[in-house]
Design an enzyme around this catalytic site. Structure first.
Site, PDB file in Angstrom:
ATOM      1  N   HIS A 128      28.914  45.043  52.932  1.00 19.12           N
ATOM      2  CA  HIS A 128      29.370  46.256  53.646  1.00 19.12           C
ATOM      3  C   HIS A 128      30.601  46.815  53.382  1.00 19.12           C
ATOM      4  CE1 HIS A 128      30.365  48.517  57.378  1.00 19.12           C
ATOM      5  NE2 HIS A 128      28.858  48.450  57.621  1.00 19.12           N
ATOM      6  N   ASP A 205      31.548  37.094  56.363  1.00 19.49           N
ATOM      7  CA  ASP A 205      30.933  38.046  57.397  1.00 19.49           C
ATOM      8  C   ASP A 205      29.605  37.742  57.925  1.00 19.49           C
ATOM      9  OD1 ASP A 205      30.199  40.221  58.431  1.00 19.49           O
ATOM     10  OD2 ASP A 205      30.332  41.618  56.533  1.00 19.49           O
ATOM     11  N   GLN A 208      25.425  40.184  60.535  1.00 18.41           N
ATOM     12  CA  GLN A 208      23.984  40.285  60.710  1.00 18.41           C
ATOM     13  C   GLN A 208      23.384  38.974  60.859  1.00 18.41           C
ATOM     14  OE1 GLN A 208      22.370  43.160  60.726  1.00 18.41           O
ATOM     15  NE2 GLN A 208      24.124  44.404  60.275  1.00 18.41           N
ATOM     16  N   LYS A 231      25.889  43.067  68.080  1.00 18.73           N
ATOM     17  CA  LYS A 231      24.639  42.719  67.132  1.00 18.73           C
ATOM     18  C   LYS A 231      24.002  41.554  67.599  1.00 18.73           C
ATOM     19  CE  LYS A 231      26.284  45.635  63.245  1.00 18.73           C
ATOM     20  NZ  LYS A 231      26.629  45.731  61.735  1.00 18.73           N
ATOM     21  N   CYS A 369      26.486  51.917  54.470  1.00 15.81           N
ATOM     22  CA  CYS A 369      27.614  51.624  54.257  1.00 15.81           C
ATOM     23  C   CYS A 369      27.926  50.447  53.163  1.00 15.81           C
ATOM     24  CB  CYS A 369      28.508  50.890  55.475  1.00 15.81           C
ATOM     25  SG  CYS A 369      28.620  51.948  56.772  1.00 15.81           S
TER      26      CYS A 369
END
Length: 411
Positions: A128, A205, A208, A231, A369
């Site tokens: 991202h 990261d 998700q 999320k 993104c």
């Protein structure tokens, strides 16, 4: 994929999400934009309301009852997240404003302090923008060199190529756990172990991943892990940075102000201990408190059950789209979460999204993104349908019918 141990009553679950019970453009809402943000269950909404109705006060510094209640609940969320991640120490949990904020915090504190000209930073093609731009900024400032792990056409990282990139010059690796654009689950444990062998520090990261994958930061042995509450069925504007205690202690503060100090004089300021050294100012108290409820909601359903349901939806939707003419699925990694990106022959993704919205179906269109990833795949963007625990096969059938409608209208 684990089998469902206790099948979820999806219709009962849907009652916990009042936003789903509405008409959009005269049609029942189908919400398939969960990779951008998922919806919030009633217990989370109630937790937010309860704080503002009963406990609204600033934390840590007050001695009155409301302040003490707010502080207790705020720190209870930190303890819940420690357990959720299996962090070794509660002070390794730093509250941020989201994944992007957490990555920037690490880049601007660890990066600016410990990286120097000529040092190499590795990211991946699947990142991202939030995990690209902060490192580019750091490279421009410090003279570091940014390198990128390539992917194959299925959207999987080429680990052999990553291994070739590793040397003693590599000081930092920052990699996404799960691709927001394709759903690819990366082999982050392998990535971390390989980086550590050359002495590099690793950030993952997890934006998700947190609502789909069981997490254990000690088992992963990552140095940093970041994610956002919105999320994982929690509120927006709140995130978490996990960092190993010794590394966090070595890093300077990110922002100056209240809470992150022990003592201030005009001559010198003494900084607070972890985790407060990185939490300047009045935090997002209500949302921090509510994320505990969001995690408990997932735990009550059973994370393995949620994952099994979402995998069933992904399999069903993939089969349906694969049988359609003029549809190409983008990203077919062997290991995926419930994200399905596709393009329609001769039809712009934005037109697809607009027509689907007229049918009450919310999807995401564009580059998500991840413009460098789209460039690698040779496309401008995709239509992305992403599934959560409250979605159903009937809704996927409506998506398929909607795509057929798009194709007919745009023929």
């Amino acid at each position: 994929m684990q089998s469902v141990l206790a099948p979820i009553d999806i219709q009962r679950v849907r009652q916990d999400f009042p936003i789903l019970d509405q008409l959009v453009n005269g049609k029942p809402l189908v919400y398939f934009d969960n990779a951008a943000t998922n919806q919030k269950p009633i217990p989370v909404l109630n937790a937010l309301a309860h704080y503002y109705e009963h406990d609204n006060a600033n934390i840590h510094r007050g001695i009155h009852t409301l302040a003490e209640r707010a502080t207790h609940n705020f720190e209870a969320s930190r303890q819940k997240i420690q357990s959720f991640l299996n962090a070794k120490h509660v002070e390794e949990i730093i509250f941020t404003y989201g994944t992007t904020d957490g990555i920037n915090l690490v880049a601007q504190t660890y990066g600016r302090t410990f990286l120097k000209a000529g040092d190499e930073i590795i990211i991946s093609t699947l990142e991202h923008h939030s995990n690209i731009v902060p490192w580019q900024m750091l490279c421009e400032e410090k003279g570091c060199i940014l390198k990128v792990i390539p992917i194959n056409d299925a959207g999987e990282l080429l680990i052999d190529e990553y291994e070739k990139m590793l040397s003693e010059r590599v000081k930092f690796v920052s990699c996404v756990h799960v691709s927001n654009a394709l759903g690819t689950i990366n082999p982050v444990k392998t990535i971390i172990d390989m980086a550590h062998r050359v002495g590099a520090v690793v950030l993952i990261d997890g934006a998700q991943a947190t609502s789909h994958i069981d997490l254990d930061v000690q088992a992963l042995d990552c140095d940093f892990y970041v994610f956002s509450a919105h999320k994982l069925y929690g509120p927006t504007g709140m995130g978490v940075l996990y960092g190993k205690k010794d590394i966090l202690n070595a890093m300077p503060p990110y922002r100056g102000g209240g809470e992150m100090i022990k003592e201030v004089t005009f001559e010198k300021t003494t900084y607070n201990d972890l985790p407060y050294k990185f939490e300047a100012g009045t935090p997002n108290i209500a949302d921090v408190i509510a994320v505990k409820t969001a995690i408990e909601y997932m735990e009550n359903l059973g994370k393995e059950n949620i994952a099994a349901h979402e995998h069933e939806l992904l399999t069903y939707a993939t089969e349906q789209l694969s049988d359609m003419t003029g549809v190409r699925i983008i990203g077919q990694a062997k290991d995926k979460i419930s994200v399905l990106s596709f393009v329609l022959d001769g039809i712009h993704h934005q037109d697809t999204g607009v027509i689907l919205d007229q049918l009450g179906i919310a999807v995401r269109t564009g580059h998500h993104c991840t413009q460098p990833l789209m460039h690698r795949l040779g496309i401008a963007g995709t239509t992305r349908a992403s599934f959560a625990v409250y979605n159903t096969k009937d809704e996927i059938d409506r998506l398929i019918q909607g795509i057929q409608r798009v194709q007919k209208m745009m023929a």
